[in-house]
Every structure is written in structure tokens, then in C-alpha cells.
Design a protein around this motif. Structure first.
Motif, PDB file in Angstrom:
ATOM      1  N   LEU A 132      -2.714  14.046   4.805  1.00  0.00           N
ATOM      2  CA  LEU A 132      -2.839  14.977   5.927  1.00  0.00           C
ATOM      3  C   LEU A 132      -4.106  14.676   6.716  1.00  0.00           C
ATOM      4  O   LEU A 132      -5.195  14.502   6.151  1.00  0.00           O
ATOM      5  CB  LEU A 132      -2.831  16.408   5.407  1.00  0.00           C
ATOM      6  CG  LEU A 132      -1.634  16.779   4.514  1.00  0.00           C
ATOM      7  CD1 LEU A 132      -1.701  18.246   4.097  1.00  0.00           C
ATOM      8  CD2 LEU A 132      -0.311  16.469   5.202  1.00  0.00           C
ATOM      9  N   GLY A 133      -3.932  14.619   8.032  1.00  0.00           N
ATOM     10  CA  GLY A 133      -5.057  14.321   8.905  1.00  0.00           C
ATOM     11  C   GLY A 133      -5.202  12.834   9.224  1.00  0.00           C
ATOM     12  O   GLY A 133      -6.099  12.451   9.983  1.00  0.00           O
ATOM     13  N   TYR A 134      -4.357  12.003   8.662  1.00  0.00           N
ATOM     14  CA  TYR A 134      -4.383  10.562   8.909  1.00  0.00           C
ATOM     15  C   TYR A 134      -3.008  10.112   9.403  1.00  0.00           C
ATOM     16  O   TYR A 134      -2.022  10.844   9.307  1.00  0.00           O
ATOM     17  CB  TYR A 134      -4.693   9.785   7.630  1.00  0.00           C
ATOM     18  CG  TYR A 134      -6.084   9.967   7.094  1.00  0.00           C
ATOM     19  CD1 TYR A 134      -7.108   9.093   7.449  1.00  0.00           C
ATOM     20  CD2 TYR A 134      -6.374  10.995   6.194  1.00  0.00           C
ATOM     21  CE1 TYR A 134      -8.391   9.246   6.935  1.00  0.00           C
ATOM     22  CE2 TYR A 134      -7.651  11.151   5.671  1.00  0.00           C
ATOM     23  CZ  TYR A 134      -8.659  10.274   6.056  1.00  0.00           C
ATOM     24  OH  TYR A 134      -9.924  10.427   5.547  1.00  0.00           O
ATOM     25  N   ASN A 135      -2.938   8.873   9.914  1.00  0.00           N
ATOM     26  CA  ASN A 135      -1.624   8.242  10.001  1.00  0.00           C
ATOM     27  C   ASN A 135      -1.573   7.147   8.939  1.00  0.00           C
ATOM     28  O   ASN A 135      -2.621   6.683   8.445  1.00  0.00           O
ATOM     29  CB  ASN A 135      -1.309   7.719  11.411  1.00  0.00           C
ATOM     30  CG  ASN A 135      -2.144   6.520  11.815  1.00  0.00           C
ATOM     31  OD1 ASN A 135      -2.145   5.494  11.137  1.00  0.00           O
ATOM     32  ND2 ASN A 135      -2.866   6.639  12.923  1.00  0.00           N
ATOM     33  N   GLY A 136      -0.388   6.781   8.563  1.00  0.00           N
ATOM     34  CA  GLY A 136      -0.223   5.865   7.446  1.00  0.00           C
ATOM     35  C   GLY A 136      -0.926   4.539   7.638  1.00  0.00           C
ATOM     36  O   GLY A 136      -1.466   3.962   6.687  1.00  0.00           O
ATOM     37  N   ASN A 137      -0.914   4.019   8.870  1.00  0.00           N
ATOM     38  CA  ASN A 137      -1.557   2.735   9.124  1.00  0.00           C
ATOM     39  C   ASN A 137      -3.057   2.795   8.860  1.00  0.00           C
ATOM     40  O   ASN A 137      -3.654   1.835   8.361  1.00  0.00           O
ATOM     41  CB  ASN A 137      -1.294   2.308  10.578  1.00  0.00           C
ATOM     42  CG  ASN A 137       0.157   1.956  10.809  1.00  0.00           C
ATOM     43  OD1 ASN A 137       0.754   1.196  10.059  1.00  0.00           O
ATOM     44  ND2 ASN A 137       0.754   2.528  11.839  1.00  0.00           N
ATOM     45  N   GLU A 138      -3.687   3.922   9.178  1.00  0.00           N
ATOM     46  CA  GLU A 138      -5.119   4.084   8.913  1.00  0.00           C
ATOM     47  C   GLU A 138      -5.395   4.010   7.417  1.00  0.00           C
ATOM     48  O   GLU A 138      -6.375   3.385   6.985  1.00  0.00           O
ATOM     49  CB  GLU A 138      -5.612   5.428   9.460  1.00  0.00           C
ATOM     50  CG  GLU A 138      -5.681   5.510  10.968  1.00  0.00           C
ATOM     51  CD  GLU A 138      -6.044   6.909  11.445  1.00  0.00           C
ATOM     52  OE1 GLU A 138      -6.517   7.030  12.581  1.00  0.00           O
ATOM     53  OE2 GLU A 138      -5.846   7.870  10.671  1.00  0.00           O
ATOM     54  N   ILE A 139      -4.547   4.653   6.623  1.00  0.00           N
ATOM     55  CA  ILE A 139      -4.730   4.639   5.168  1.00  0.00           C
ATOM     56  C   ILE A 139      -4.648   3.208   4.636  1.00  0.00           C
ATOM     57  O   ILE A 139      -5.473   2.779   3.823  1.00  0.00           O
ATOM     58  CB  ILE A 139      -3.681   5.529   4.477  1.00  0.00           C
ATOM     59  CG1 ILE A 139      -3.916   7.003   4.827  1.00  0.00           C
ATOM     60  CG2 ILE A 139      -3.689   5.326   2.964  1.00  0.00           C
ATOM     61  CD1 ILE A 139      -5.224   7.567   4.303  1.00  0.00           C
ATOM     62  N   LEU A 140      -3.651   2.455   5.102  1.00  0.00           N
ATOM     63  CA  LEU A 140      -3.500   1.084   4.622  1.00  0.00           C
ATOM     64  C   LEU A 140      -4.693   0.219   5.034  1.00  0.00           C
ATOM     65  O   LEU A 140      -5.152  -0.630   4.260  1.00  0.00           O
ATOM     66  CB  LEU A 140      -2.198   0.480   5.145  1.00  0.00           C
ATOM     67  CG  LEU A 140      -0.901   1.106   4.612  1.00  0.00           C
ATOM     68  CD1 LEU A 140       0.307   0.361   5.162  1.00  0.00           C
ATOM     69  CD2 LEU A 140      -0.879   1.116   3.092  1.00  0.00           C
ATOM     70  N   GLU A 141      -5.195   0.436   6.237  1.00  0.00           N
ATOM     71  CA  GLU A 141      -6.368  -0.326   6.686  1.00  0.00           C
ATOM     72  C   GLU A 141      -7.595   0.008   5.842  1.00  0.00           C
ATOM     73  O   GLU A 141      -8.370  -0.879   5.462  1.00  0.00           O
ATOM     74  CB  GLU A 141      -6.649  -0.023   8.159  1.00  0.00           C
ATOM     75  CG  GLU A 141      -5.643  -0.649   9.113  1.00  0.00           C
ATOM     76  CD  GLU A 141      -5.897  -0.252  10.561  1.00  0.00           C
ATOM     77  OE1 GLU A 141      -6.976   0.347  10.821  1.00  0.00           O
ATOM     78  OE2 GLU A 141      -5.037  -0.529  11.413  1.00  0.00           O
ATOM     79  N   LEU A 142      -7.758   1.289   5.522  1.00  0.00           N
ATOM     80  CA  LEU A 142      -8.903   1.701   4.722  1.00  0.00           C
ATOM     81  C   LEU A 142      -8.818   1.197   3.290  1.00  0.00           C
ATOM     82  O   LEU A 142      -9.834   0.910   2.652  1.00  0.00           O
ATOM     83  CB  LEU A 142      -9.027   3.230   4.737  1.00  0.00           C
ATOM     84  CG  LEU A 142      -9.451   3.857   6.077  1.00  0.00           C
ATOM     85  CD1 LEU A 142      -9.252   5.367   6.055  1.00  0.00           C
ATOM     86  CD2 LEU A 142     -10.908   3.517   6.387  1.00  0.00           C
TER      87      LEU A 142
END
Length: 373
Positions: free
Chosen positions: A298-308
Motif C-alpha cells: 500500500l502506497g507504492y506501485n509494484g514497479n517501485e517495489i521491484l526496483e527497490l
């Protein structure tokens, strides 16, 4: 590199690769030839057919080898449509199916067939209560996937099949994601047709199989010589047939342990400990594949999570970003997952070679991310 995208494709198991080698070099005969080279190849194909049948608990002559899951799905949908046109022109499916189901249905709709879509509940299961009302005297086929490739939710296949047969309607299930992960007995489920995709099962890409109940016969998708008992023309792909047979044999053994379930539950429980109510599990918690977690951050998009997480961790996202606009997964949309939740979805799918060390490494990345943000 840590691979957590087994639902997209699996690596070829070394035992599968080893089984293929003799048929690349020495045993290269055409199974239709009557000489010794042909006999050896024919025997290998039939042994592979038996190994696939054993995994599904059916007869070996109910297995048709195909080029993959897409061909198997097209064979059923178009074959039933052509064979049973005299009976009706109505097919029922759902909008959470793989494109290899949705696009053949779309094609048939463009040439005059009628397609209906079962609604989907918030846990990712189709609404079986709506099926009986949808079936008409023109309905010839219902096709619902065994489990969803994104959420892992397992559908109530036996219940669906029972309703179909009470109304004299054929039933097909695409079990590409399920075969080898959960036990499947086609007779117990009372299925008419079932699809297997080899590359989801530690076999190569380009091989699959279709189970067709021995009582049924449909028009082939590919016409030609009388291969596969006249059900699919084309010289048999001996190398890949052997590979799929070996993969099914290995899958039978793998079903006897809980490695996938244990690793997935360990991963999820630790993520819950790290994030609490800042994550949301998409799909059914209990009725799902033992290797699949679709989690919204919550509060992210999936692509951001994978990049992080870093380039050395492979997983997939349920959203796509084009020109700054984020589109969400059609599957999550059908489940009525709120847009803000759906845009943060990441699918982690574990496999045979996933280790606890792999999971611990990913969890440590998440701990650092959560502490930082």
C-alpha cells in the motif's frame, strides 16, 4: 540472482535435460517409421505419454501432445465449437482467464458465437452460483482455469464440472499453473478436457499436452497425417515429448513433500511481521497454489517495489506504466481490488529450487526498505 517468478516459466530440471539428450543424437528416428530407429522413438513417445497420464490419473490414450498450453486451449475451444455447432453456439468462461482462452473466445465471438463471462468474487474465485443461470440450451462448453496464474486462487473445479454435466455441457480447465504443484485426478474432478504447459513444469518451452476424455472426439486444430491417433497432425517432437514425460514423473515425486508450501508460508508470515497492515494479500488465503503470493504494498506501485528490491531479484508486477499512466492487472480489476491497492501488487512465485536462504535474503531487503521509508 534470486528467481521468484516460477509462474512465468520454470528452468529446465537437469534430470529432464538429461532425459532429452539420447533423442537429440543417437535415437533420432521418426516414430512413424517401421525400422528400429522408428520403433525406439515410438516407444519413447508412448512411455512419455504414460508418464503424463500417470500424473493426471488417466489413460495414456487420453493424452495428446501439443506445442504448449496455447495450442491445447485453442484445440479445445475451436474443436468443440466446430464439432458441436449443430448443438449450439454458446461458450462460458471468465475474464480472469489466460489470453490463450480469452483470445480464441474473442475470435469465435467475431464469427458469430456467443461468449458469456462468469463474475469473479473478491477472493478471485468465479461465482459458481451464477453458472446455472448462464447455461442455456445453446451452451456447448464452459472453460474455467484450474488456478489463476496471478493470484494462485484455485477454482471450485469439481463443482463447476458437476453443474456442466447436469446440463449436458462439456467442461474444460486450463491447469497450466496447477499441474505439478497440487494433485489432480481428472476422473475425480470429472473433467472433459485439461491443458498442461511444459514450461510451467520444469520442461522446455514449446511442449504441452491436452487431456481429452476417452468418450469424446473433437475436430483437430491441425489437420494432416494421422498422428496422435488422428487428433493432432505433425511428426511427433520426440525430444520434447520425452522431456514432458520426465517432468511429470518428477512432479509426481515432488507432490509428496511440502517444500513449496512451507517456503511460501514462511515468506508471507515474515512479510506480515515486517509490514503489518501495510500489505494486502490478493486472492484466497487458503484455496491457492502452494507457491504463489500476490501482495499489494500500500502506497507504492509494484514497479517501485521491484526496483527497490534490486535487479538481482526476479518477480513480476500486476501493473504496467505507460507514459506516466499506471494500468492495473485485469485479474485484480475483475476481483474489484481498489485501484490504489491493485497498483501496488507484486507476484512472488516460488519453485523447486527456491531455498530458505533465498527467502531470507529477500526478507532482509524488505526490512531495510521498511526501515528507510
Amino acid at each position: 540472482m534470486i528467481y521468484l517468478d516460477y509462474n512465468a516459466t520454470t528452468p529446465i530440471d537437469k534430470e529432464v535435460a538429461d532425459a532429452m539428450l539420447p533423442y537429440m543424437y543417437d535415437n533420432f528416428g521418426n516414430p512413424s517409421s517401421s525400422h528400429e530407429y522408428g520403433k525406439i522413438a515410438k516407444q519413447a513417445v508412448e512411455q512419455a505419454r504414460t508418464e503424463v497420464a500417470d500424473l493426471l490419473h488417466c489413460l495414456k490414450n487420453e493424452i495428446i501432445f501439443t506445442s504448449g498450453g496455447s495450442e491445447a486451449n485453442n484445440t479445445v475451444i475451436k474443436g468443440v465449437a466446430y464439432t458441436y455447432r449443430h448443438k449450439g453456439d454458446h461458450i462460458i468462461t471468465s475474464k480472469i482467464e489466460h489470453p490463450a482462452i480469452l483470445n480464441p473466445c474473442d475470435y469465435l465471438e467475431r464469427i458469430g458465437y456467443k461468449i458469456s463471462y462468469l463474475p469473479v468474487k473478491e477472493n478471485g474465485m468465479v461465482d459458481v452460483s451464477a453458472l446455472e443461470q448462464m447455461i442455456t440450451d445453446r451452451t456447448i462448453l464452459v472453460t474455467i482455469m484450474h488456478s489463476n496464474n496471478e493470484t494462485g486462487t484455485i477454482q471450485p473445479i469439481k463443482e463447476i464440472a458437476q453443474i456442466c454435466h447436469e446440463h449436458n455441457v462439456l467442461f474444460h480447465t486450463d491447469a497450466s499453473q496447477s499441474v505439478g504443484k497440487v494433485p489432480i485426478d481428472v476422473y475425480d474432478l470429472d473433467i472433459d478436457f485439461l491443458t498442461i504447459a511444459g514450461h510451467k513444469l520444469y520442461a522446455p518451452k514449446g511442449i504441452g499436452a491436452l487431456y481429452v476424455n476417452k468418450k469424446l472426439s473433437i475436430e483437430p486444430l491441425i489437420h494432416g497425417a494421422g498422428h496422435e491417433l488422428g487428433r493432432r497432425a505433425g511428426t511427433e517432437n520426440v525430444i520434447f515429448d520425452v522431456a514432458l514425460g520426465k517432468a511429470c514423473q518428477l512432479a509426481q515425486k515432488a507432490l509428496q513433500n511440502d517444500h513449496l508450501k512451507e517456503m511460501t508460508n514462511y515468506f508471507y508470515s515474515n512479510l506480515k511481521e515486517i509490514y503489518g497492515d501495510k500489505i494486502h494479500l490478493n486472492g484466497d488465503l487458503d484455496n491457492r497454489l502452494p507457491n504463489t503470493l500476490n501482495i499489494s504494498f500500500l502506497g507504492y506501485n509494484g514497479n517501485e517495489i521491484l526496483e527497490l528490491l534490486g535487479d538481482d531479484i526476479a518477480a513480476s508486477t500486476g501493473s504496467a506504466c505507460h507514459s506516466g499512466l499506471i494500468s492495473i492487472s485485469p485479474v485484480l480489476k475483475e476481483m474489484n481490488v481498489p485501484i490504489d491497492t491493485a497498483r501496488g501488487a507484486v507476484r512472488f512465485s516460488l519453485g523447486r529450487f527456491t531455498t530458505k536462504e533465498d527467502i531470507d535474503t529477500v526478507l532482509e531487503r524488505f526490512r531495510k526498505m521498511n526501515n528507510k521509508y
